[in-house]
Design a protein around this motif. Structure first.
Motif, PDB file in Angstrom:
ATOM      1  N   UNK A  59      63.045 -98.829 -20.470  1.00  0.00           N
ATOM      2  CA  UNK A  59      61.791 -98.242 -20.960  1.00  0.00           C
ATOM      3  C   UNK A  59      62.007 -97.244 -22.085  1.00  0.00           C
ATOM      4  N   UNK A  60      63.192 -96.623 -22.138  1.00  0.00           N
ATOM      5  CA  UNK A  60      63.477 -95.652 -23.189  1.00  0.00           C
ATOM      6  C   UNK A  60      64.443 -96.139 -24.242  1.00  0.00           C
ATOM      7  N   UNK A  61      64.765 -97.434 -24.216  1.00  0.00           N
ATOM      8  CA  UNK A  61      65.731 -97.978 -25.175  1.00  0.00           C
ATOM      9  C   UNK A  61      65.012 -98.756 -26.267  1.00  0.00           C
ATOM     10  N   UNK A  62      65.119 -98.243 -27.493  1.00  0.00           N
ATOM     11  CA  UNK A  62      64.506 -98.904 -28.638  1.00  0.00           C
ATOM     12  C   UNK A  62      65.581 -99.291 -29.650  1.00  0.00           C
ATOM     13  N   UNK A  63      65.330-100.387 -30.347  1.00  0.00           N
ATOM     14  CA  UNK A  63      66.311-100.942 -31.271  1.00  0.00           C
ATOM     15  C   UNK A  63      65.637-101.261 -32.601  1.00  0.00           C
ATOM     16  N   UNK A  64      66.460-101.476 -33.620  1.00  0.00           N
ATOM     17  CA  UNK A  64      65.968-101.822 -34.956  1.00  0.00           C
ATOM     18  C   UNK A  64      66.263-103.298 -35.223  1.00  0.00           C
ATOM     19  N   UNK A  65      65.239-104.037 -35.617  1.00  0.00           N
ATOM     20  CA  UNK A  65      65.388-105.441 -35.994  1.00  0.00           C
ATOM     21  C   UNK A  65      65.022-105.572 -37.469  1.00  0.00           C
ATOM     22  N   UNK A  66      66.004-105.703 -38.357  1.00  0.00           N
ATOM     23  CA  UNK A  66      65.703-105.854 -39.780  1.00  0.00           C
ATOM     24  C   UNK A  66      64.885-107.120 -40.029  1.00  0.00           C
ATOM     25  N   UNK A  67      63.747-106.973 -40.683  1.00  0.00           N
ATOM     26  CA  UNK A  67      62.830-108.094 -40.888  1.00  0.00           C
ATOM     27  C   UNK A  67      62.248-108.045 -42.291  1.00  0.00           C
ATOM     28  N   UNK A  74      61.632-102.132 -31.883  1.00  0.00           N
ATOM     29  CA  UNK A  74      61.240-102.855 -30.679  1.00  0.00           C
ATOM     30  C   UNK A  74      61.813-102.182 -29.449  1.00  0.00           C
ATOM     31  N   UNK A  75      61.038-102.176 -28.383  1.00  0.00           N
ATOM     32  CA  UNK A  75      61.608-101.821 -27.095  1.00  0.00           C
ATOM     33  C   UNK A  75      62.549-102.949 -26.688  1.00  0.00           C
ATOM     34  N   UNK A  76      63.712-102.602 -26.140  1.00  0.00           N
ATOM     35  CA  UNK A  76      64.735-103.607 -25.845  1.00  0.00           C
ATOM     36  C   UNK A  76      64.245-104.661 -24.864  1.00  0.00           C
ATOM     37  N   UNK A  77      63.502-104.242 -23.842  1.00  0.00           N
ATOM     38  CA  UNK A  77      63.008-105.205 -22.856  1.00  0.00           C
ATOM     39  C   UNK A  77      61.960-106.130 -23.467  1.00  0.00           C
ATOM     40  N   UNK A  78      61.098-105.576 -24.313  1.00  0.00           N
ATOM     41  CA  UNK A  78      60.099-106.403 -24.991  1.00  0.00           C
ATOM     42  C   UNK A  78      60.776-107.439 -25.880  1.00  0.00           C
ATOM     43  N   UNK A  79      61.836-107.007 -26.571  1.00  0.00           N
ATOM     44  CA  UNK A  79      62.543-107.926 -27.459  1.00  0.00           C
ATOM     45  C   UNK A  79      63.214-109.037 -26.664  1.00  0.00           C
TER      46      UNK A  79
END
Length: 227
Positions: A34-42, A93-98
């Protein structure tokens, strides 16, 4: 090899922080992430996100998998190296959502600095946690619950160790704490399988900084600054 491929499901312009506010936690992994967010270059013009080709293995064919950056500075450097700095956004993105969007398969990428601490490569990221003098994971109160925090950034883990040590000393309970490295993918699978319980993954400070810069209007990941 890193490539750019159209990934229509990753084109959402809203940050996942806003999405996470309305989505109920359904699984232990979603709660842990829930607290892990990541960067997805797009590339917003084409919908292409950074992907990597995985070889056929475990009954799965050769395939393209989205690359999620645990470190915003690393994402900025990779986009610059690809010569796409003037085109690519650093979508959050939230990691779980991704994981849900990518049907359970994501390549998590860490910085070279973090990878070097465990003699690994950037796509085999470590997760750092704090232990007490007995070598047991140290629980911390997060969101009202006692949990073992796994940090994807070594400096963040060590800063937490020092702060916790200082707090314990001030409370008359001095003890020497250590930071131990685990394999991030193994911890994720442990949570998914129900073997690792009361786990919380903490975002890299660089991603937290980038999220604030995104809120201020920055979009191109090349514009990320560490302060």
């Amino acid at each position: 090899m890193l490539q750019w491929m159209a990934a229509a499901l990753l084109i959402a312009a809203a940050t996942p922080a806003a999405q996470a506010e309305t989505k109920p936690l359904e699984t232990a992994l979603e709660a842990a992430m829930s607290g892990l967010f990541v960067v997805v270059p797009t590339d917003p013009a084409t919908g292409a996100s950074m992907m990597a080709r995985l070889p056929a293995e475990g009954g799965k064919p050769e395939r393209e998998v989205v690359v999620a950056f645990l470190d915003a500075g690393d994402a900025a450097a990779m986009v610059a190296a690809a010569g796409m700095g003037d085109k690519v956004e650093g979508r959050l993105f939230n990691a779980a959502d991704l994981l849900a969007i990518a049907e359970g398969e994501v390549i998590w990428r860490t910085s070279a600095e973090n990878a070097s601490l465990v003699n690994g490569g950037p796509t085999y990221p470590p997760a750092f946690y704090i232990t007490n003098p007995a070598g047991e994971p140290l629980s911390q109160m997060v969101e009202g619950k006692s949990q073992t925090v796994f940090y994807v950034d070594a400096l963040a883990a060590d800063s937490a160790r020092v702060a916790t040590q200082n707090n314990l000393s001030a409370a008359g309970q001095p003890m020497e704490l250590k930071v131990i490295a685990a394999d991030l993918n193994s911890v994720i699978e442990g949570v998914r399988a129900g073997e690792a319980k009361d786990v919380y993954f903490a975002s890299s400070p660089t991603v937290i900084i980038w999220a604030a810069q995104w809120d201020q209007g920055k979009r191109l990941i090349r514009d990320y600054t560490a302060k």
